[in-house]
Write a protein that holds these residues in place. Structure first.
Motif, PDB file in Angstrom:
ATOM      1  N   ALA A 103      -0.134  27.551  22.672  1.00  0.00           N
ATOM      2  CA  ALA A 103       0.082  28.961  22.993  1.00  0.00           C
ATOM      3  C   ALA A 103      -0.736  29.307  24.234  1.00  0.00           C
ATOM      4  CB  ALA A 103      -0.330  29.842  21.820  1.00  0.00           C
ATOM      5  N   LEU A 104      -0.330  30.361  24.902  1.00  0.00           N
ATOM      6  CA  LEU A 104      -1.061  30.891  26.044  1.00  0.00           C
ATOM      7  C   LEU A 104      -1.409  32.332  25.718  1.00  0.00           C
ATOM      8  CD1 LEU A 104      -2.105  30.552  28.967  1.00  0.00           C
ATOM      9  CD2 LEU A 104       0.130  31.391  29.732  1.00  0.00           C
ATOM     10  N   GLY A 105      -2.704  32.614  25.690  1.00  0.00           N
ATOM     11  CA  GLY A 105      -3.171  33.968  25.446  1.00  0.00           C
ATOM     12  C   GLY A 105      -3.651  34.576  26.753  1.00  0.00           C
ATOM     13  N   ILE A 106      -3.559  35.893  26.859  1.00  0.00           N
ATOM     14  CA  ILE A 106      -4.013  36.600  28.056  1.00  0.00           C
ATOM     15  C   ILE A 106      -4.719  37.860  27.592  1.00  0.00           C
ATOM     16  CG2 ILE A 106      -3.322  37.694  30.218  1.00  0.00           C
ATOM     17  CD1 ILE A 106      -0.694  35.864  29.865  1.00  0.00           C
ATOM     18  N   GLY A 107      -5.974  38.014  28.027  1.00  0.00           N
ATOM     19  CA  GLY A 107      -6.751  39.174  27.643  1.00  0.00           C
ATOM     20  C   GLY A 107      -7.013  40.092  28.824  1.00  0.00           C
ATOM     21  N   THR A 108      -6.841  41.391  28.617  1.00  0.00           N
ATOM     22  CA  THR A 108      -7.172  42.367  29.649  1.00  0.00           C
ATOM     23  C   THR A 108      -8.687  42.514  29.705  1.00  0.00           C
ATOM     24  OG1 THR A 108      -5.106  43.571  29.331  1.00  0.00           O
ATOM     25  CG2 THR A 108      -6.919  44.781  30.366  1.00  0.00           C
ATOM     26  N   ILE A 109      -9.242  42.369  30.897  1.00  0.00           N
ATOM     27  CA  ILE A 109     -10.683  42.456  31.103  1.00  0.00           C
ATOM     28  C   ILE A 109     -10.966  43.583  32.094  1.00  0.00           C
ATOM     29  CG2 ILE A 109     -12.736  41.217  31.940  1.00  0.00           C
ATOM     30  CD1 ILE A 109     -11.514  40.029  29.362  1.00  0.00           C
ATOM     31  N   PRO A 110     -11.743  44.582  31.691  1.00  0.00           N
ATOM     32  CA  PRO A 110     -12.116  45.623  32.656  1.00  0.00           C
ATOM     33  C   PRO A 110     -12.907  45.005  33.813  1.00  0.00           C
ATOM     34  CG  PRO A 110     -12.691  46.265  30.411  1.00  0.00           C
ATOM     35  CD  PRO A 110     -12.284  44.822  30.365  1.00  0.00           C
ATOM     36  N   ASP A 111     -12.681  45.480  34.999  1.00  0.00           N
ATOM     37  CA  ASP A 111     -13.375  44.987  36.197  1.00  0.00           C
ATOM     38  C   ASP A 111     -13.139  43.495  36.433  1.00  0.00           C
ATOM     39  OD1 ASP A 111     -14.458  47.550  36.629  1.00  0.00           O
ATOM     40  OD2 ASP A 111     -16.096  47.111  35.239  1.00  0.00           O
ATOM     41  N   TYR A 112     -11.957  43.006  36.039  1.00  0.00           N
ATOM     42  CA  TYR A 112     -11.592  41.606  36.241  1.00  0.00           C
ATOM     43  C   TYR A 112     -11.725  41.225  37.719  1.00  0.00           C
ATOM     44  CZ  TYR A 112      -8.614  37.564  36.973  1.00  0.00           C
ATOM     45  OH  TYR A 112      -8.143  36.344  37.371  1.00  0.00           O
ATOM     46  N   ARG A 113     -12.286  40.046  37.970  1.00  0.00           N
ATOM     47  CA  ARG A 113     -12.380  39.494  39.324  1.00  0.00           C
ATOM     48  C   ARG A 113     -11.717  38.121  39.332  1.00  0.00           C
ATOM     49  NH1 ARG A 113     -18.618  39.858  40.232  1.00  0.00           N
ATOM     50  NH2 ARG A 113     -18.147  37.710  39.849  1.00  0.00           N
ATOM     51  N   PRO A 114     -10.685  37.935  40.161  1.00  0.00           N
ATOM     52  CA  PRO A 114     -10.008  36.627  40.192  1.00  0.00           C
ATOM     53  C   PRO A 114     -10.887  35.563  40.830  1.00  0.00           C
ATOM     54  CG  PRO A 114      -9.142  38.052  41.902  1.00  0.00           C
ATOM     55  CD  PRO A 114     -10.094  38.887  41.083  1.00  0.00           C
ATOM     56  N   PRO A 115     -10.612  34.284  40.538  1.00  0.00           N
ATOM     57  CA  PRO A 115     -11.348  33.203  41.189  1.00  0.00           C
ATOM     58  C   PRO A 115     -11.036  33.167  42.681  1.00  0.00           C
ATOM     59  CG  PRO A 115      -9.751  32.338  39.590  1.00  0.00           C
ATOM     60  CD  PRO A 115      -9.640  33.815  39.580  1.00  0.00           C
ATOM     61  N   ASP A 116     -11.916  32.545  43.443  1.00  0.00           N
ATOM     62  CA  ASP A 116     -11.706  32.397  44.882  1.00  0.00           C
ATOM     63  C   ASP A 116     -10.782  31.227  45.181  1.00  0.00           C
ATOM     64  OD1 ASP A 116     -13.498  34.451  45.572  1.00  0.00           O
ATOM     65  OD2 ASP A 116     -15.196  33.082  45.458  1.00  0.00           O
ATOM     66  N   TRP A 117     -10.034  31.353  46.267  1.00  0.00           N
ATOM     67  CA  TRP A 117      -9.280  30.216  46.819  1.00  0.00           C
ATOM     68  C   TRP A 117      -9.429  30.268  48.319  1.00  0.00           C
ATOM     69  CZ3 TRP A 117      -7.416  25.948  44.847  1.00  0.00           C
ATOM     70  CH2 TRP A 117      -6.725  25.112  45.706  1.00  0.00           C
ATOM     71  N   PRO A 118      -9.797  29.172  48.964  1.00  0.00           N
ATOM     72  CA  PRO A 118     -10.092  27.895  48.310  1.00  0.00           C
ATOM     73  C   PRO A 118     -11.337  28.011  47.434  1.00  0.00           C
ATOM     74  CG  PRO A 118     -10.395  27.731  50.696  1.00  0.00           C
ATOM     75  CD  PRO A 118      -9.908  29.103  50.406  1.00  0.00           C
ATOM     76  N   ASP A 119     -11.402  27.135  46.471  1.00  0.00           N
ATOM     77  CA  ASP A 119     -12.460  27.143  45.473  1.00  0.00           C
ATOM     78  C   ASP A 119     -13.811  26.888  46.111  1.00  0.00           C
ATOM     79  OD1 ASP A 119     -13.839  26.992  43.052  1.00  0.00           O
ATOM     80  OD2 ASP A 119     -13.316  24.891  42.762  1.00  0.00           O
ATOM     81  N   ASP A 120     -14.790  27.695  45.724  1.00  0.00           N
ATOM     82  CA  ASP A 120     -16.148  27.503  46.230  1.00  0.00           C
ATOM     83  C   ASP A 120     -17.004  26.701  45.265  1.00  0.00           C
ATOM     84  OD1 ASP A 120     -16.577  29.266  44.179  1.00  0.00           O
ATOM     85  OD2 ASP A 120     -17.451  30.845  45.413  1.00  0.00           O
ATOM     86  N   GLY A 121     -16.363  26.024  44.317  1.00  0.00           N
ATOM     87  CA  GLY A 121     -17.087  25.203  43.354  1.00  0.00           C
ATOM     88  C   GLY A 121     -17.368  25.914  42.041  1.00  0.00           C
ATOM     89  N   HIS A 122     -16.844  27.139  41.860  1.00  0.00           N
ATOM     90  CA  HIS A 122     -17.112  27.886  40.644  1.00  0.00           C
ATOM     91  C   HIS A 122     -15.880  28.105  39.768  1.00  0.00           C
ATOM     92  CE1 HIS A 122     -20.578  28.901  43.195  1.00  0.00           C
ATOM     93  NE2 HIS A 122     -21.205  28.806  42.054  1.00  0.00           N
ATOM     94  N   LYS A 123     -14.709  27.685  40.247  1.00  0.00           N
ATOM     95  CA  LYS A 123     -13.493  27.815  39.434  1.00  0.00           C
ATOM     96  C   LYS A 123     -13.690  26.961  38.182  1.00  0.00           C
ATOM     97  CE  LYS A 123     -10.000  25.702  41.080  1.00  0.00           C
ATOM     98  NZ  LYS A 123      -9.535  24.451  40.586  1.00  0.00           N
ATOM     99  N   GLN A 124     -13.382  27.494  37.046  1.00  0.00           N
ATOM    100  CA  GLN A 124     -13.638  26.772  35.808  1.00  0.00           C
ATOM    101  C   GLN A 124     -12.487  25.871  35.384  1.00  0.00           C
ATOM    102  OE1 GLN A 124     -14.872  29.674  32.961  1.00  0.00           O
ATOM    103  NE2 GLN A 124     -16.677  30.212  34.131  1.00  0.00           N
ATOM    104  N   PHE A 125     -11.264  26.251  35.675  1.00  0.00           N
ATOM    105  CA  PHE A 125     -10.104  25.429  35.340  1.00  0.00           C
ATOM    106  C   PHE A 125      -8.892  25.998  36.053  1.00  0.00           C
ATOM    107  CE2 PHE A 125      -9.609  28.881  32.411  1.00  0.00           C
ATOM    108  CZ  PHE A 125      -8.248  29.037  32.290  1.00  0.00           C
ATOM    109  N   HIS A 126      -7.802  25.235  36.021  1.00  0.00           N
ATOM    110  CA  HIS A 126      -6.520  25.754  36.487  1.00  0.00           C
ATOM    111  C   HIS A 126      -5.425  25.059  35.689  1.00  0.00           C
ATOM    112  CE1 HIS A 126      -6.829  22.114  39.017  1.00  0.00           C
ATOM    113  NE2 HIS A 126      -5.515  22.114  38.951  1.00  0.00           N
ATOM    114  N   LEU A 127      -4.243  25.625  35.705  1.00  0.00           N
ATOM    115  CA  LEU A 127      -3.110  25.044  35.003  1.00  0.00           C
ATOM    116  C   LEU A 127      -2.368  24.097  35.936  1.00  0.00           C
ATOM    117  CD1 LEU A 127      -1.711  28.286  33.306  1.00  0.00           C
ATOM    118  CD2 LEU A 127      -3.202  26.547  32.283  1.00  0.00           C
TER     119      LEU A 127
END
Length: 144
Positions: free
Chosen positions: A70-94
Motif C-alpha cells: 500500500a502507499l499512504g500519504i499524510g498531510t503535514i503542516p508546513d511540509y517542505r519537499p526534498p531538494d533536487w539535485p539531492d544535497d545528501g539529505h534525501k531519505q528515499f525515492h520511489l
C-alpha cells in the motif's frame, strides 16, 4: 548513481536475492508512507500513475492499495519537499518500472509531475511529483 551502478543494482536485486537463501523475515513491508501538503491530491496523482485504487482519503490522509503493498500519504503542516539535485539529505525515492520509459514519463508530466533537472542518467528518467518528491522511471526489463 551512474547508469552502470543502477543497472548493476537492478540486476543484483532480481537475481542474487532470488538465488540466495534468505533468513526467515521478522516482518513484511506493508506500506510506504509519503508526507505531502495535500494527501488527497497526491493520492490522486499516484493513483493515476500506478493504477492503484485510492481506498481512503480525507484532509489528513490518503491510502492506495496495490497488488502486494500500500502507499499512504499524510498531510503535514508546513511540509517542505526534498531538494533536487539531492544535497545528501534525501531519505528515499520511489523507483517505478515501465515498458516505455519515455511514454511513462510523459504521462506522469501530464498528470502533474515535473522533469527533474539535472537528469543524472540515460537509462532512466527522474521526475518530481506534485508534492516535490523525486521518483525514477526505468525500463521494466531491468527489474526481472
Amino acid at each position: 548513481m551512474t547508469d552502470t551502478q543502477k543497472t548493476d543494482a537492478q540486476t543484483v536485486s532480481t537475481s542474487t536475492v532470488a538465488d540466495a537463501a534468505a533468513p526467515a523475515p521478522v516482518a513484511r513491508l506493508a506500506m510506504v508512507t509519503l508526507d505531502a501538503p495535500d494527501a488527497a491530491a497526491l493520492g490522486e496523482f499516484y493513483s493515476a500513475v500506478l493504477g492503484w485504487p485510492m481506498v481512503y482519503a480525507d484532509e489528513n490522509y490518503a491510502m492506495l492499495t496495490g497488488p502486494s503493498h500500500a502507499l499512504g500519504i499524510g498531510t503535514i503542516p508546513d511540509y517542505r519537499p526534498p531538494d533536487w539535485p539531492d544535497d545528501g539529505h534525501k531519505q528515499f525515492h520511489l523507483d517505478l518500472a515501465a515498458d516505455d520509459v519515455r511514454a511513462a514519463a510523459d504521462r506522469c508530466v501530464e498528470l502533474g509531475a515535473a522533469l527533474a533537472d539535472p537528469q543524472p542518467g540515460e537509462s532512466w528518467v527522474v521526475l518530481i511529483d506534485p508534492a516535490g518528491h523525486p521518483f525514477c522511471i526505468s525500463d521494466a526489463k531491468n527489474w526481472g
